[in-house]
Design an enzyme around this catalytic site. Structure first.
Site, PDB file in Angstrom:
ATOM      1  N   CYS A  85      42.470  34.945  39.108  1.00  0.00           N
ATOM      2  CA  CYS A  85      43.061  36.227  38.733  1.00  0.00           C
ATOM      3  C   CYS A  85      42.582  37.325  39.695  1.00  0.00           C
ATOM      4  O   CYS A  85      42.867  37.260  40.876  1.00  0.00           O
ATOM      5  CB  CYS A  85      42.786  36.555  37.269  1.00  0.00           C
ATOM      6  SG  CYS A  85      43.872  37.876  36.624  1.00  0.00           S
ATOM      7  N   HIS A 189      45.460  32.019  34.944  1.00  0.00           N
ATOM      8  CA  HIS A 189      44.164  31.702  34.328  1.00  0.00           C
ATOM      9  C   HIS A 189      44.117  30.213  33.980  1.00  0.00           C
ATOM     10  O   HIS A 189      44.665  29.800  32.958  1.00  0.00           O
ATOM     11  CB  HIS A 189      43.968  32.527  33.052  1.00  0.00           C
ATOM     12  CG  HIS A 189      43.670  33.966  33.301  1.00  0.00           C
ATOM     13  ND1 HIS A 189      42.393  34.432  33.507  1.00  0.00           N
ATOM     14  CD2 HIS A 189      44.493  35.038  33.393  1.00  0.00           C
ATOM     15  CE1 HIS A 189      42.436  35.742  33.709  1.00  0.00           C
ATOM     16  NE2 HIS A 189      43.696  36.136  33.647  1.00  0.00           N
ATOM     17  N   GLU A 191      41.698  28.608  32.764  1.00  0.00           N
ATOM     18  CA  GLU A 191      40.937  28.434  31.522  1.00  0.00           C
ATOM     19  C   GLU A 191      41.797  28.695  30.286  1.00  0.00           C
ATOM     20  O   GLU A 191      41.405  28.336  29.170  1.00  0.00           O
ATOM     21  CB  GLU A 191      39.699  29.336  31.522  1.00  0.00           C
ATOM     22  CG  GLU A 191      39.925  30.801  31.244  1.00  0.00           C
ATOM     23  CD  GLU A 191      40.431  31.613  32.436  1.00  0.00           C
ATOM     24  OE1 GLU A 191      40.509  32.852  32.309  1.00  0.00           O
ATOM     25  OE2 GLU A 191      40.744  31.010  33.497  1.00  0.00           O
TER      26      GLU A 191
END
Length: 209
Positions: A85, A189, A191
């Site tokens: 990001c 992202h 994650e």
């Protein structure tokens, strides 16, 4: 003992989630650190980032010796590097959010506001979107096509199209990933991108650029 992965803590990252995702992807040791010496000795480096380009840059440069340690380990030592990001955006020459702020200049280009070409297009670009491979695939198979979770109002516009690893579409093409040598950055992202994101992190842990 396995490899040591340095997850840089500069007050601007979703550290807990990223650390957990890296461990779920197979990282044997994740060192969440603000210590340049730990970064200098790490086998791999991950730079997360949440917030504005300016605030993230100020946080990173605010840690004495951190940028020098990163540069030495990545560009001299050859450690694989992943920016996430705003951590990806910081690879640029400059960012234009809240004025002009210098970036790492590891991949030439600038970070610009996403242009609203259609009233139906919402900014920030938020949610799940497709990731399509770039023409040149500079990340050597690290980034694969799929669907990932995005959350950003600014986008990375590289000077050299050969550094574009992947694209997404939000009222027009936006760069989803960049890569150059042993450096890769993803706008999305991992994650938060479930199986797709964990698969990418797993590949990064095995990546030998």
């Amino acid at each position: 003992m396995g490899e040591v992965l340095a997850l840089i803590d500069y007050g601007a990252g979703n550290l807990h989630s990223v650390a957990n995702a890296l461990k779920a992807a197979g990282a044997s040791k994740v060192a969440v650190t603000a210590d340049p010496d730990v970064v200098r000795a790490a086998d791999r480096i991950v730079l997360p980032g949440v917030g504005s380009f300016r605030s993230c840059a100020q946080g990173l440069w605010g840690i004495a010796g951190m940028v020098d340690a990163m540069t030495e380990r990545v560009h001299v030592g050859g450690a694989p590097f992943l920016g996430i990001c705003v951590g990806m955006q910081l690879l640029a020459t400059r960012g234009l959010e809240h004025g002009v702020t210098k970036g790492l200049d590891w991949i030439a280009g600038e970070v610009q506001l996403i242009e609203r070409t259609d009233r139906a297009i919402k900014i920030p670009h938020m949610g799940w979107n497709d990731v399509a491979l770039g023409v040149h695939d500079p990340a050597s198979g690290l980034v694969e096509p799929g669907e990932a979770y995005f959350l950003h109002s600014y986008h990375f516009a590289p000077d050299d199209g050969h550094t574009v690893a992947a694209m997404t579409d939000h009222g027009g093409g936006l760069v989803a990933a960049v890569a150059k040598d042993n450096v890769v950055g993803v706008q999305f992202h991992p994650e938060k991108s479930q199986v797709y994101g964990l698969s990418l992190l797993s590949r990064f842990l095995e990546w030998k650029p």
